[in-house]
Design an enzyme around this catalytic site. Structure first.
Site, short mmCIF file in Angstrom:
data_model
loop_
_atom_site.label_atom_id
_atom_site.label_comp_id
_atom_site.label_asym_id
_atom_site.label_seq_id
_atom_site.Cartn_x
_atom_site.Cartn_y
_atom_site.Cartn_z
N ALA A 69 0.83 -1.21 0.00
CA ALA A 69 0.00 0.00 0.00
C ALA A 69 0.86 1.26 0.00
O ALA A 69 0.45 2.30 -0.54
CB ALA A 69 -0.94 -0.02 1.20
N THR A 70 2.06 1.18 0.58
CA THR A 70 2.94 2.36 0.58
C THR A 70 3.26 2.77 -0.86
O THR A 70 3.15 3.95 -1.23
CB THR A 70 4.24 2.06 1.35
OG1 THR A 70 3.90 1.83 2.72
CG2 THR A 70 5.24 3.20 1.26
N GLN A 178 -6.85 -0.35 5.77
CA GLN A 178 -7.38 -0.85 7.05
C GLN A 178 -8.88 -1.18 6.96
O GLN A 178 -9.49 -1.54 7.96
CB GLN A 178 -7.15 0.17 8.17
CG GLN A 178 -5.69 0.39 8.53
CD GLN A 178 -5.06 -0.77 9.29
OE1 GLN A 178 -5.74 -1.70 9.74
NE2 GLN A 178 -3.74 -0.73 9.42
N SER A 196 -3.47 -3.44 0.76
CA SER A 196 -2.52 -4.54 0.63
C SER A 196 -2.99 -5.74 1.46
O SER A 196 -3.55 -5.57 2.56
CB SER A 196 -1.10 -4.11 1.02
OG SER A 196 -1.09 -3.56 2.31
N HIS A 198 -1.55 -8.00 3.21
CA HIS A 198 -0.95 -8.48 4.47
C HIS A 198 -1.75 -8.00 5.68
O HIS A 198 -1.50 -8.41 6.80
CB HIS A 198 0.53 -8.11 4.57
CG HIS A 198 0.85 -6.68 4.87
ND1 HIS A 198 0.98 -6.20 6.15
CD2 HIS A 198 1.07 -5.61 4.06
CE1 HIS A 198 1.28 -4.91 6.11
NE2 HIS A 198 1.34 -4.52 4.86
N THR A 234 8.23 -7.82 -13.73
CA THR A 234 7.58 -9.11 -14.03
C THR A 234 6.47 -9.36 -13.02
O THR A 234 6.72 -9.35 -11.81
CB THR A 234 8.63 -10.25 -13.94
OG1 THR A 234 9.69 -9.94 -14.81
CG2 THR A 234 8.02 -11.58 -14.28
N CYS A 320 4.61 2.42 11.37
CA CYS A 320 5.47 3.14 10.41
C CYS A 320 5.90 4.52 10.93
O CYS A 320 6.67 5.22 10.28
CB CYS A 320 4.76 3.32 9.09
SG CYS A 320 3.76 1.93 8.64
N1 PMP Z 1 -2.13 2.79 4.71
C1 PMP Z 1 -2.59 2.41 5.90
C2 PMP Z 1 -3.87 3.00 6.41
C3 PMP Z 1 -1.89 1.46 6.66
O1 PMP Z 1 -2.34 1.08 7.85
C4 PMP Z 1 -0.67 0.94 6.14
C5 PMP Z 1 0.15 -0.08 6.92
N2 PMP Z 1 0.41 0.27 8.25
C6 PMP Z 1 -0.23 1.38 4.89
C7 PMP Z 1 -0.99 2.30 4.20
C8 PMP Z 1 1.05 0.87 4.29
O2 PMP Z 1 0.86 -0.45 3.87
P1 PMP Z 1 2.05 -1.39 3.40
O3 PMP Z 1 2.61 -1.97 4.64
O4 PMP Z 1 1.35 -2.42 2.55
O5 PMP Z 1 3.01 -0.59 2.63
#
Ligand code: PMP
Length: 377
Positions: A69-70, A178, A196, A198, A234, A320
């Site tokens: 997601a980042t 989330q 994402s 995970h 890829t 993060c």
């Molecule tokens: N957006 C939100 C709201 C998140 O909670 C997170 C992960 N803490 C991210 C983005 C980033 O996701 P990723 O770990 O997949 O880069």
């Protein structure tokens, strides 16, 4: 060990992991190769992408795979700004965004864009009237998180999207990282959606960006062919297939998981409420999965450490963010620096058991007693 940090990461569902293994064993060809082995892998990707698209009511061409997601969030902020800079250089993001949105917006600010933060009201929701006040003729992007990572507030995404329909120059993005697998949101009027797997028991290392046909962007990673022209590299067949599997399991079980976690949430909140120096930062707009509270006078990090020593793992804020800084999100909601410096996040899962909650609450009480004995509260 009691893990209560599911908003940071979830363990991979065994079914997803088995599927990942099966696909990686059977379909190891490069999906860009034109021979039979490559075509077989591409077919798996196409099928998975179609299913993912169906779940969001979009077409498979609207799905872009990234590393997480980042990256998806970076791509939205930077890619939209680059693509539409001739239409305007103003963007609006909410005060509850993840660092990947805020940091990307800061990069664009350094390149000459104006960035405004839209505040939240007492309930923690974006006030459409406040958003309206910030909109300018040169606004090209609005980004509002669907559910934030610390307080779990569910934003009125459908309502904001409908309101923004009257502004054809504005592209509307929501970070749904989330939200997916936890709460149902109608994204039909949203131009860009990121998440994402995970966060919902999928594999780490892949992210999704849904970019509707009416919106364009400049890619940030250039190179060879991939599933779309927007993100080179890829395509990773088992990762993509596992997004589909994880999403399918998460959406099928979403309601049951929500209701189960709601009961756990009530137990914890009722317990915390007996302490008058504990402030619950959640509002009734929060999802039950994310509990956020502050113990007045006790720095978040210190309390989390006490629990860790007893093998219980919670979070001070989103993982993060730099350590030792107050929570920007709790501050955005409460406007109270001391609450922001002392906030703790407990995030729950359908995997959390009532026995784990019993142990957590007992240990929690023990920690409070220790602090009292030491005269800290
Ligand atoms: N957006 C939100 C709201 C998140 O909670 C997170 C992960 N803490 C991210 C983005 C980033 O996701 P990723 O770990 O997949 O880069």
């Amino acid at each position: 060990m009691i893990y209560l940090d599911y908003a940071a990461n979830t363990p991979i569902d065994k079914e997803v992991l088995d599927y990942y293994y099966e696909i990686s064993q059977k379909y190891y060809g490069n999906p860009n190769s034109v021979h039979k082995i490559g075509r077989a892998a591409k077919e798996i990707i196409d099928k998975a992408t179609e299913n993912i698209a169906k779940n969001f009511g979009v077409s498979k061409e609207e799905i872009i795979y990234t590393s997480g997601a980042t990256e998806s969030n970076n791509m939205v902020i930077k890619g939209i700004c680059e693509r539409y800079k001739n239409n305007g250089k103003h963007i609006i993001v909410s005060s509850l965004e993840h660092n990947s949105i805020i940091a990307s917006a800061t990069v664009m600010q350094d390149k000459g864009f104006d960035v405004d933060l839209v505040p939240v009201n007492k309930e923690g929701l974006i006030d459409i009237e406040e958003l309206k006040k910030l909109i300018r003729k040169d606004t090209i992007l609005v980004s509002i998180v669907s559910v934030d990572s610390e307080i779990g507030l569910v934003q009125p995404i459908e309502e904001i999207a409908k309101f923004l329909r009257d502004y054809p120059n504005i592209h509307f993005h929501t970070d749904a990282t989330q939200a997916v697998g936890k709460v149902k949101i109608d994204y039909s009027d949203v131009d860009l959606i990121t998440f994402s797997p995970h966060k919902f028991y999928g594999v780490n290392g892949i992210g999704v960006l849904i970019k509707k046909k009416n919106t364009n962007l400049i890619p940030i990673i250039s190179g060879g062919k991939s599933t779309t022209v927007y993100r080179s590299g890829t395509p990773v067949t088992p990762l993509i297939a596992s997004v589909d599997k994880a999403l399918d399991i998460a959406l099928t079980n979403q309601e049951n998981r929500y209701n189960y976690v709601l009961e756990l949430n009530k137990r914890i909140i009722n317990h915390l409420k007996k302490y008058d120096y504990i402030h619950i930062n959640n509002t009734d707009k929060s999802i039950p999965f994310t509990i956020n509270f502050s113990i007045r006078g006790i720095h978040s990090k210190d309390f989390a450490k006490m629990l860790e020593e007893k093998d219980i793992y919670i979070s001070t804020k989103t993982s993060c963010c730099p350590e030792n800084t107050p929570s920007k999100l709790v501050y955005a909601l409460t406007k109270d620096k001391s609450l922001a410096a002392t906030s703790l996040r407990v995030s729950l899962s359908h995997l959390t058991t009532n026995e784990e909650i019993n142990s957590f609450l007992n240990t929690f009480d023990e920690c409070i007693e220790e602090l009292k004995k030491d005269g800290k509260i």
